[in-house]
Design a protein around this motif. Structure first.
Motif, PDB file in Angstrom:
ATOM      1  N   THR A   1     -17.845  27.980 -16.071  1.00 48.40           N
ATOM      2  CA  THR A   1     -18.224  27.190 -14.903  1.00 48.40           C
ATOM      3  C   THR A   1     -19.704  27.341 -14.575  1.00 48.40           C
ATOM      4  N   ILE A   2     -20.398  28.284 -15.224  1.00 51.29           N
ATOM      5  CA  ILE A   2     -21.836  28.427 -14.991  1.00 51.29           C
ATOM      6  C   ILE A   2     -22.559  28.264 -16.320  1.00 51.29           C
ATOM      7  N   SER A   3     -23.738  27.715 -16.248  1.00 47.44           N
ATOM      8  CA  SER A   3     -24.526  27.502 -17.461  1.00 47.44           C
ATOM      9  C   SER A   3     -25.562  28.609 -17.618  1.00 47.44           C
ATOM     10  N   LEU A   4     -26.155  28.668 -18.784  1.00 50.00           N
ATOM     11  CA  LEU A   4     -27.237  29.623 -19.019  1.00 50.00           C
ATOM     12  C   LEU A   4     -28.400  29.337 -18.074  1.00 50.00           C
ATOM     13  N   GLU A   5     -28.664  28.064 -17.836  1.00 51.76           N
ATOM     14  CA  GLU A   5     -29.755  27.697 -16.936  1.00 51.76           C
ATOM     15  C   GLU A   5     -29.461  28.140 -15.505  1.00 51.76           C
ATOM     16  N   ASP A   6     -28.179  28.092 -15.123  1.00 51.36           N
ATOM     17  CA  ASP A   6     -27.796  28.583 -13.789  1.00 51.36           C
ATOM     18  C   ASP A   6     -28.158  30.057 -13.654  1.00 51.36           C
ATOM     19  N   VAL A   7     -27.893  30.831 -14.693  1.00 51.66           N
ATOM     20  CA  VAL A   7     -28.181  32.266 -14.663  1.00 51.66           C
ATOM     21  C   VAL A   7     -29.688  32.501 -14.603  1.00 51.66           C
ATOM     22  N   LEU A   8     -30.443  31.774 -15.398  1.00 54.22           N
ATOM     23  CA  LEU A   8     -31.905  31.924 -15.368  1.00 54.22           C
ATOM     24  C   LEU A   8     -32.454  31.600 -13.983  1.00 54.22           C
ATOM     25  N   GLU A   9     -31.963  30.542 -13.389  1.00 54.00           N
ATOM     26  CA  GLU A   9     -32.437  30.157 -12.056  1.00 54.00           C
ATOM     27  C   GLU A   9     -32.068  31.217 -11.022  1.00 54.00           C
ATOM     28  N   ALA A  10     -30.882  31.805 -11.158  1.00 54.63           N
ATOM     29  CA  ALA A  10     -30.467  32.863 -10.229  1.00 54.63           C
ATOM     30  C   ALA A  10     -31.391  34.074 -10.359  1.00 54.63           C
ATOM     31  N   ILE A  11     -31.784  34.412 -11.566  1.00 53.42           N
ATOM     32  CA  ILE A  11     -32.722  35.537 -11.758  1.00 53.42           C
ATOM     33  C   ILE A  11     -34.044  35.219 -11.072  1.00 53.42           C
ATOM     34  N   ARG A  12     -34.512  33.992 -11.226  1.00 49.00           N
ATOM     35  CA  ARG A  12     -35.773  33.584 -10.595  1.00 49.00           C
ATOM     36  C   ARG A  12     -35.691  33.674  -9.075  1.00 49.00           C
ATOM     37  N   GLN A  13     -34.520  33.465  -8.515  1.00 48.66           N
ATOM     38  CA  GLN A  13     -34.355  33.432  -7.059  1.00 48.66           C
ATOM     39  C   GLN A  13     -34.160  34.809  -6.436  1.00 48.66           C
ATOM     40  N   THR A  14     -33.960  35.832  -7.237  1.00 45.60           N
ATOM     41  CA  THR A  14     -33.764  37.162  -6.665  1.00 45.60           C
ATOM     42  C   THR A  14     -35.075  37.670  -6.076  1.00 45.60           C
ATOM     43  N   ASP A  15     -34.961  38.570  -5.126  1.00 42.83           N
ATOM     44  CA  ASP A  15     -36.141  39.144  -4.486  1.00 42.83           C
ATOM     45  C   ASP A  15     -36.730  40.293  -5.293  1.00 42.83           C
TER      46      ASP A  15
END
Length: 122
Positions: free
Chosen positions: A16-30
Motif C-alpha cells: 500500500t506504500i511506494s518507495l517514493e512514499d518512503v523517501l518523501e517520509a524520510i525527507r519530512q522527518t525533523d
C-alpha cells in the motif's frame, strides 16, 4: 490491521506504500535519520512494511543505514536522493551559448555570472 487487505494472485498482501512514499517520509522527518518504526507511523503502515521498503531502497543505493544498538537501525537519504533544489528549465543558463574564450585561462570571479548567463560579448 484490517483483515480485509487485498492480496495478489499468490496470496501475498498487496503493498500500500511506494518507495517514493518512503523517501518523501524520510525527507519530512525533523531528524537527519529515521527508523522503520517512525516511518511506519508516518506512513500509517507497519514498521516491518516500512523496513522492507527501506531494504529495497538500500539495495538500489538510494538510502544508507547503520545499526546503532542491539536492534536499532537508522536510515538516511544518500547524497543523490537528498536534493534540495530542482532544475529550472526556464533558467536563462540553458539558453546561453558556450563561451568561446581560452579554455586554459581561468575565469575570474567577477565574470562567472556573465559567462553562465550569456551576457559576455565575444
Amino acid at each position: 490491521m484490517s483483515q480485509d487487505r487485498e492480496r495478489n494472485d499468490h496470496g501475498q498482501y498487496v503493498g500500500t506504500i511506494s518507495l517514493e512514499d518512503v523517501l518523501e517520509a524520510i525527507r519530512q522527518t525533523d531528524s537527519p535519520v529515521a527508523t522503520a518504526k517512525e516511518l511506519g507511523e508516518l506512513l500509517d503502515c507497519s514498521s516491518e512494511a516500512a523496513r522492507q521498503k527501506l531494504i529495497t531502497l538500500h539495495e538500489q543505493g538510494r538510502v544508507e543505514r547503520r545499526t546503532v544498538g542491539a536492534n536499532a537501525v537508522v536510515w538516511w537519504l544518500t547524497d543523490t536522493e537528498d536534493t534540495t533544489a530542482e532544475i529550472n528549465p526556464d533558467d536563462p543558463f540553458w539558453d546561453a551559448e558556450a563561451h568561446a574564450g581560452d579554455e586554459d585561462e581561468p575565469v575570474g570571479e567577477d565574470d562567472i555570472d556573465d559567462i553562465l548567463y550569456g551576457e559576455v560579448e565575444s
